[in-house]
Design a protein around this motif. Structure first.
Motif, PDB file in Angstrom:
ATOM      1  N   ALA A  59       0.709  -1.230  -0.014  1.00 46.59           N
ATOM      2  CA  ALA A  59      -0.088  -0.052   0.067  1.00 46.59           C
ATOM      3  C   ALA A  59       0.763   1.002  -0.213  1.00 46.59           C
ATOM      4  O   ALA A  59       1.833   1.145   0.587  1.00 46.59           O
ATOM      5  CB  ALA A  59      -0.795   0.015   1.217  1.00 46.59           C
ATOM      6  N   PRO A  60       0.415   2.349  -0.669  1.00 46.68           N
ATOM      7  CA  PRO A  60       1.173   3.578  -0.657  1.00 46.68           C
ATOM      8  C   PRO A  60       1.624   4.060   0.692  1.00 46.68           C
ATOM      9  O   PRO A  60       2.812   4.650   0.811  1.00 46.68           O
ATOM     10  CB  PRO A  60       0.267   4.633  -1.290  1.00 46.68           C
ATOM     11  CG  PRO A  60      -0.657   3.667  -2.080  1.00 46.68           C
ATOM     12  CD  PRO A  60      -0.926   2.405  -1.469  1.00 46.68           C
ATOM     13  N   SER A  61       0.926   3.814   1.798  1.00 46.54           N
ATOM     14  CA  SER A  61       1.097   4.078   3.216  1.00 46.54           C
ATOM     15  C   SER A  61       2.409   3.443   3.891  1.00 46.54           C
ATOM     16  O   SER A  61       2.984   3.879   4.637  1.00 46.54           O
ATOM     17  CB  SER A  61       0.098   4.074   4.119  1.00 46.54           C
ATOM     18  OG  SER A  61      -0.326   2.769   4.236  1.00 46.54           O
ATOM     19  N   THR A  62       2.803   2.404   2.890  1.00 44.49           N
ATOM     20  CA  THR A  62       3.960   1.471   3.680  1.00 44.49           C
ATOM     21  C   THR A  62       5.044   1.390   2.754  1.00 44.49           C
ATOM     22  O   THR A  62       6.267   0.956   3.458  1.00 44.49           O
ATOM     23  CB  THR A  62       3.490   0.101   3.636  1.00 44.49           C
ATOM     24  OG1 THR A  62       3.160  -0.484   2.716  1.00 44.49           O
ATOM     25  CG2 THR A  62       2.123  -0.134   4.616  1.00 44.49           C
ATOM     26  N   LYS A  63       5.020   2.044   1.763  1.00 42.31           N
ATOM     27  CA  LYS A  63       6.194   1.664   0.546  1.00 42.31           C
ATOM     28  C   LYS A  63       7.525   2.460   1.285  1.00 42.31           C
ATOM     29  O   LYS A  63       7.448   3.537   1.720  1.00 42.31           O
ATOM     30  CB  LYS A  63       5.907   2.324  -0.755  1.00 42.31           C
ATOM     31  CG  LYS A  63       4.997   1.411  -1.547  1.00 42.31           C
ATOM     32  CD  LYS A  63       4.885   1.888  -2.920  1.00 42.31           C
ATOM     33  CE  LYS A  63       4.263   0.888  -3.763  1.00 42.31           C
ATOM     34  NZ  LYS A  63       4.014   1.335  -5.334  1.00 42.31           N
ATOM     35  N   LEU A  84       8.071   3.857  12.107  1.00 41.89           N
ATOM     36  CA  LEU A  84       6.808   3.842  12.560  1.00 41.89           C
ATOM     37  C   LEU A  84       6.140   5.100  12.841  1.00 41.89           C
ATOM     38  O   LEU A  84       6.921   5.967  13.783  1.00 41.89           O
ATOM     39  CB  LEU A  84       6.685   3.021  13.746  1.00 41.89           C
ATOM     40  CG  LEU A  84       6.343   1.350  13.149  1.00 41.89           C
ATOM     41  CD1 LEU A  84       6.881   0.489  14.408  1.00 41.89           C
ATOM     42  CD2 LEU A  84       5.448   1.110  12.215  1.00 41.89           C
ATOM     43  N   ASN A  85       5.058   5.538  12.874  1.00 38.84           N
ATOM     44  CA  ASN A  85       4.409   6.889  13.105  1.00 38.84           C
ATOM     45  C   ASN A  85       3.212   6.654  13.796  1.00 38.84           C
ATOM     46  O   ASN A  85       2.587   5.540  13.802  1.00 38.84           O
ATOM     47  CB  ASN A  85       4.526   7.952  12.337  1.00 38.84           C
ATOM     48  CG  ASN A  85       3.619   7.393  11.007  1.00 38.84           C
ATOM     49  OD1 ASN A  85       2.424   6.924  10.924  1.00 38.84           O
ATOM     50  ND2 ASN A  85       4.341   7.244   9.616  1.00 38.84           N
ATOM     51  N   PHE A  86       2.457   7.791  14.607  1.00 40.71           N
ATOM     52  CA  PHE A  86       1.344   7.472  15.275  1.00 40.71           C
ATOM     53  C   PHE A  86       0.228   7.025  14.431  1.00 40.71           C
ATOM     54  O   PHE A  86      -0.672   6.086  14.838  1.00 40.71           O
ATOM     55  CB  PHE A  86       0.897   8.889  15.652  1.00 40.71           C
ATOM     56  CG  PHE A  86       1.911   9.414  16.518  1.00 40.71           C
ATOM     57  CD1 PHE A  86       2.402  10.886  16.323  1.00 40.71           C
ATOM     58  CD2 PHE A  86       2.265   8.916  17.897  1.00 40.71           C
ATOM     59  CE1 PHE A  86       3.124  11.431  17.231  1.00 40.71           C
ATOM     60  CE2 PHE A  86       3.302   9.563  18.565  1.00 40.71           C
ATOM     61  CZ  PHE A  86       3.841  10.641  18.612  1.00 40.71           C
ATOM     62  N   GLU A  87       0.162   7.083  13.182  1.00 46.85           N
ATOM     63  CA  GLU A  87      -0.872   6.688  11.980  1.00 46.85           C
ATOM     64  C   GLU A  87      -0.756   5.065  11.965  1.00 46.85           C
ATOM     65  O   GLU A  87      -1.615   4.606  11.224  1.00 46.85           O
ATOM     66  CB  GLU A  87      -0.857   7.355  10.983  1.00 46.85           C
ATOM     67  CG  GLU A  87      -1.323   8.756  10.885  1.00 46.85           C
ATOM     68  CD  GLU A  87      -0.280   9.673  11.520  1.00 46.85           C
ATOM     69  OE1 GLU A  87      -0.679  10.799  12.029  1.00 46.85           O
ATOM     70  OE2 GLU A  87       0.922   9.617  11.564  1.00 46.85           O
TER      71      GLU A  87
END
Length: 122
Positions: A59-63, A84-87
């Protein structure tokens, strides 16, 4: 009945890393994937690895931050999560499909683990 058991979740500070594992009780013949669900949000497909070629999708959020791989001899799936971030706070699930090729359609996955909590907090 195939069972999947996730482990490796926990509390981590922003910028930290975690490695999730998903152990299967038997042989896996299809693609495997990681999903997550945060409170009040829909389940999100993160990554998938196909059975035959070992091709992956993210997913784009993980690339660039997450990496998926599988150990066929141990019937185990992994997800390395960096920066890693809060999201990224969510319950993370692994799943397996009867189809060999990857799909982000959760309805195509037949077996799911119980989930492991990942909390990113300072």
């Amino acid at each position: 009945q195939l069972q999947l058991v996730e482990s490796g979740g926990g509390l981590v500070q922003p910028g930290g890393s975690l490695r999730l594992s998903c152990a299967a009780s038997g042989s896996i013949f299809g693609a495997m994937g990681w999903y997550r669900q945060a409170p009040g949000k829909e389940r999100e497909a993160l990554s998938c690895i196909s059975r035959s070629e070992g091709s992956t999708i993210y997913a784009p959020s993980t690339k660039g931050r997450f990496a998926i791989w599988r150990d066929g001899t141990k019937n185990t799936l992994y997800l390395q999560m960096n920066s890693l971030n809060f999201e990224d706070t969510a319950v993370y699930y692994c799943a397996t499909s009867l189809a060999s090729k990857c799909t982000s359609d959760s309805s195509k996955y037949n077996y799911w683990g119980q989930g492991t909590q990942v909390t990113v907090s300072s």
